[in-house]
Enzyme design. Structure first.
Site, mmCIF file in Angstrom:
data_model
loop_
_atom_site.group_PDB
_atom_site.id
_atom_site.type_symbol
_atom_site.label_atom_id
_atom_site.label_comp_id
_atom_site.label_asym_id
_atom_site.label_seq_id
_atom_site.Cartn_x
_atom_site.Cartn_y
_atom_site.Cartn_z
ATOM 1 N N GLU A 172 18.622 42.991 12.126
ATOM 2 C CA GLU A 172 17.316 43.032 11.466
ATOM 3 C C GLU A 172 16.687 44.421 11.572
ATOM 4 O O GLU A 172 16.100 44.921 10.607
ATOM 5 C CB GLU A 172 16.399 41.946 12.056
ATOM 6 C CG GLU A 172 16.876 40.537 11.692
ATOM 7 C CD GLU A 172 16.138 39.419 12.413
ATOM 8 O OE1 GLU A 172 15.212 39.700 13.208
ATOM 9 O OE2 GLU A 172 16.481 38.242 12.176
ATOM 10 N N HIS A 185 7.265 36.718 12.536
ATOM 11 C CA HIS A 185 8.711 36.544 12.688
ATOM 12 C C HIS A 185 9.164 37.257 13.951
ATOM 13 O O HIS A 185 8.642 38.322 14.281
ATOM 14 C CB HIS A 185 9.458 37.151 11.488
ATOM 15 C CG HIS A 185 10.929 37.301 11.757
ATOM 16 N ND1 HIS A 185 11.826 36.270 11.559
ATOM 17 C CD2 HIS A 185 11.643 38.336 12.260
ATOM 18 C CE1 HIS A 185 13.038 36.676 11.919
ATOM 19 N NE2 HIS A 185 12.954 37.925 12.349
ATOM 20 N N PHE A 197 13.403 24.647 1.688
ATOM 21 C CA PHE A 197 12.174 25.434 1.780
ATOM 22 C C PHE A 197 12.371 26.909 1.433
ATOM 23 O O PHE A 197 11.414 27.678 1.412
ATOM 24 C CB PHE A 197 11.540 25.296 3.175
ATOM 25 C CG PHE A 197 12.417 25.768 4.324
ATOM 26 C CD1 PHE A 197 12.519 27.109 4.651
ATOM 27 C CD2 PHE A 197 13.147 24.851 5.064
ATOM 28 C CE1 PHE A 197 13.314 27.547 5.700
ATOM 29 C CE2 PHE A 197 13.959 25.276 6.125
ATOM 30 C CZ PHE A 197 14.040 26.635 6.442
ATOM 31 N N ASN A 212 3.212 30.668 9.117
ATOM 32 C CA ASN A 212 3.234 30.780 10.578
ATOM 33 C C ASN A 212 3.108 32.214 11.098
ATOM 34 O O ASN A 212 3.463 32.504 12.226
ATOM 35 C CB ASN A 212 4.450 30.044 11.159
ATOM 36 C CG ASN A 212 5.764 30.607 10.712
ATOM 37 O OD1 ASN A 212 5.807 31.554 9.908
ATOM 38 N ND2 ASN A 212 6.855 30.053 11.212
ATOM 39 N N THR A 219 8.382 27.464 15.878
ATOM 40 C CA THR A 219 8.366 27.736 14.437
ATOM 41 C C THR A 219 7.253 26.965 13.732
ATOM 42 O O THR A 219 6.543 27.518 12.888
ATOM 43 C CB THR A 219 9.734 27.353 13.823
ATOM 44 O OG1 THR A 219 10.755 28.087 14.516
ATOM 45 C CG2 THR A 219 9.786 27.667 12.343
ATOM 46 N N ARG A 262 1.548 31.703 17.290
ATOM 47 C CA ARG A 262 1.498 30.626 16.280
ATOM 48 C C ARG A 262 0.609 29.480 16.755
ATOM 49 O O ARG A 262 -0.072 28.837 15.948
ATOM 50 C CB ARG A 262 2.917 30.136 15.979
ATOM 51 C CG ARG A 262 3.727 31.147 15.144
ATOM 52 C CD ARG A 262 5.208 30.847 15.239
ATOM 53 N NE ARG A 262 6.012 31.598 14.301
ATOM 54 C CZ ARG A 262 7.343 31.645 14.362
ATOM 55 N NH1 ARG A 262 8.002 30.991 15.308
ATOM 56 N NH2 ARG A 262 8.020 32.345 13.470
ATOM 57 N N TYR A 318 17.011 36.574 5.555
ATOM 58 C CA TYR A 318 17.073 35.116 5.735
ATOM 59 C C TYR A 318 18.367 34.540 5.160
ATOM 60 O O TYR A 318 18.381 33.405 4.672
ATOM 61 C CB TYR A 318 15.857 34.452 5.085
ATOM 62 C CG TYR A 318 14.566 34.563 5.881
ATOM 63 C CD1 TYR A 318 14.515 34.181 7.228
ATOM 64 C CD2 TYR A 318 13.386 35.009 5.286
ATOM 65 C CE1 TYR A 318 13.333 34.265 7.958
ATOM 66 C CE2 TYR A 318 12.189 35.084 6.013
ATOM 67 C CZ TYR A 318 12.177 34.712 7.350
ATOM 68 O OH TYR A 318 10.997 34.779 8.064
ATOM 69 N N LYS A 322 3.802 38.535 9.043
ATOM 70 C CA LYS A 322 4.052 38.106 7.670
ATOM 71 C C LYS A 322 2.800 38.328 6.803
ATOM 72 O O LYS A 322 1.710 38.600 7.331
ATOM 73 C CB LYS A 322 4.487 36.633 7.689
ATOM 74 C CG LYS A 322 5.831 36.413 8.425
ATOM 75 C CD LYS A 322 6.173 34.935 8.502
ATOM 76 C CE LYS A 322 7.544 34.690 9.122
ATOM 77 N NZ LYS A 322 7.867 33.241 9.187
ATOM 78 N N ARG A 345 10.123 35.750 21.373
ATOM 79 C CA ARG A 345 10.057 34.404 20.781
ATOM 80 C C ARG A 345 9.071 33.516 21.541
ATOM 81 O O ARG A 345 8.386 32.687 20.947
ATOM 82 C CB ARG A 345 11.446 33.745 20.790
ATOM 83 C CG ARG A 345 12.499 34.446 19.952
ATOM 84 C CD ARG A 345 12.419 34.080 18.495
ATOM 85 N NE ARG A 345 12.757 32.703 18.229
ATOM 86 C CZ ARG A 345 12.915 32.205 17.014
ATOM 87 N NH1 ARG A 345 12.772 32.980 15.939
ATOM 88 N NH2 ARG A 345 13.202 30.935 16.837
HETATM 89 N N1 UDP Z 1 10.224 27.598 7.369
HETATM 90 C C1 UDP Z 1 9.580 26.760 6.478
HETATM 91 N N2 UDP Z 1 9.830 25.419 6.557
HETATM 92 C C2 UDP Z 1 10.670 24.882 7.463
HETATM 93 C C3 UDP Z 1 11.329 25.744 8.365
HETATM 94 C C4 UDP Z 1 11.082 27.102 8.301
HETATM 95 O O1 UDP Z 1 8.790 27.216 5.646
HETATM 96 O O2 UDP Z 1 10.846 23.661 7.490
HETATM 97 C C5 UDP Z 1 9.955 29.051 7.312
HETATM 98 C C6 UDP Z 1 9.014 29.504 8.428
HETATM 99 O O3 UDP Z 1 8.155 30.510 7.884
HETATM 100 C C7 UDP Z 1 9.969 30.085 9.431
HETATM 101 C C8 UDP Z 1 11.025 30.700 8.521
HETATM 102 O O4 UDP Z 1 11.154 29.763 7.464
HETATM 103 O O5 UDP Z 1 9.336 31.020 10.285
HETATM 104 C C9 UDP Z 1 12.365 30.949 9.148
HETATM 105 O O6 UDP Z 1 12.832 29.738 9.726
HETATM 106 P P1 UDP Z 1 13.521 29.747 11.172
HETATM 107 O O7 UDP Z 1 14.096 28.399 11.375
HETATM 108 O O8 UDP Z 1 14.425 30.928 11.298
HETATM 109 O O9 UDP Z 1 12.252 29.884 12.159
HETATM 110 P P2 UDP Z 1 11.743 31.131 13.040
HETATM 111 O O10 UDP Z 1 12.958 31.853 13.536
HETATM 112 O O11 UDP Z 1 10.879 31.988 12.152
HETATM 113 O O12 UDP Z 1 10.938 30.515 14.152
HETATM 114 MG MG MG Z 2 14.619 32.571 12.531
#
Ligand code: UDP
Ligand code: MG
Length: 151
Positions: free
Chosen positions: A128, A117, A59, A114, A93, A104, A51, A11, A87
């Protein structure tokens, strides 16, 4: 099954902080194969599609601004169980909950910064990859070390 592909993105914070090579090394060192890479400024349209399941979240506006704030290093990594293991390499996350040793866990603090992705399912990885890359931007090759990684 060694040909599973996952979409991994560094990111804008990861790019700005000079973490591209460190994050790529995690995947290279594991044994995964890089089959696609580009540095790109994502459009709002692409990010809304990427997204799509999160647009109603409180958020989301912040997430959109974050992802629009600079170039993203978009990658496709290939190998056995690449989606699930990708992952694991990323970590939770919320970076404060991510274990040390994960990307992370080692490089981030706030959930909204974070640094990376990773696709969460094989089905989403396919979507994707198709969203971020043209088919001609994904390469096919056999690494010389292949037999030293897979039995
Ligand atoms: N995010 C955020 N606040 C939250 C949850 C998610 O800013 O409370 C952001 C964070 O950058 C995250 C992205 O939204 O990586 C996508 O969320 P997801 O739940 O898909 O998490 P990921 O798959 O990236 O672990
Ligand atoms: Mg995700």
């Amino acid at each position: 099954m060694s040909s599973e592909q996952t979409f991994i993105a560094i990111k804008p914070d990861g790019v700005q902080r000079g973490l591209v090579s460190s994050i790529m090394s995690r995947f290279e060192n594991k044994g995964y194969k890089l089959v696609g890479i580009k540095l790109t400024n994502a459009s709002e349209g692409l990010l809304r599609e990427h997204y799509a399941d999160l647009t109603a979240k409180p958020f989301f506006p912040g997430l959109l601004n974050y992802m629009l704030s600079g170039p993203i290093c978009a990658m496709v990594w290939e190998g056995k169980d690449a989606v699930k293991t990708g992952r694991v390499l990323l970590g939770a996350t919320n970076p404060l909950a991510a274990l040390p040793g994960t990307i992370r866990g080692d490089y981030a603090i706030d959930v909204g910064r974070n640094v990376c992705h990773g696709s969460d399912s094989v089905e989403n990885a396919k979507k994707e990859i198709a969203l971020w890359f043209k088919p001609t931007e994904i390469v096919s090759y056999t690494p010389a070390v292949f037999k030293w990684i897979y039995e």
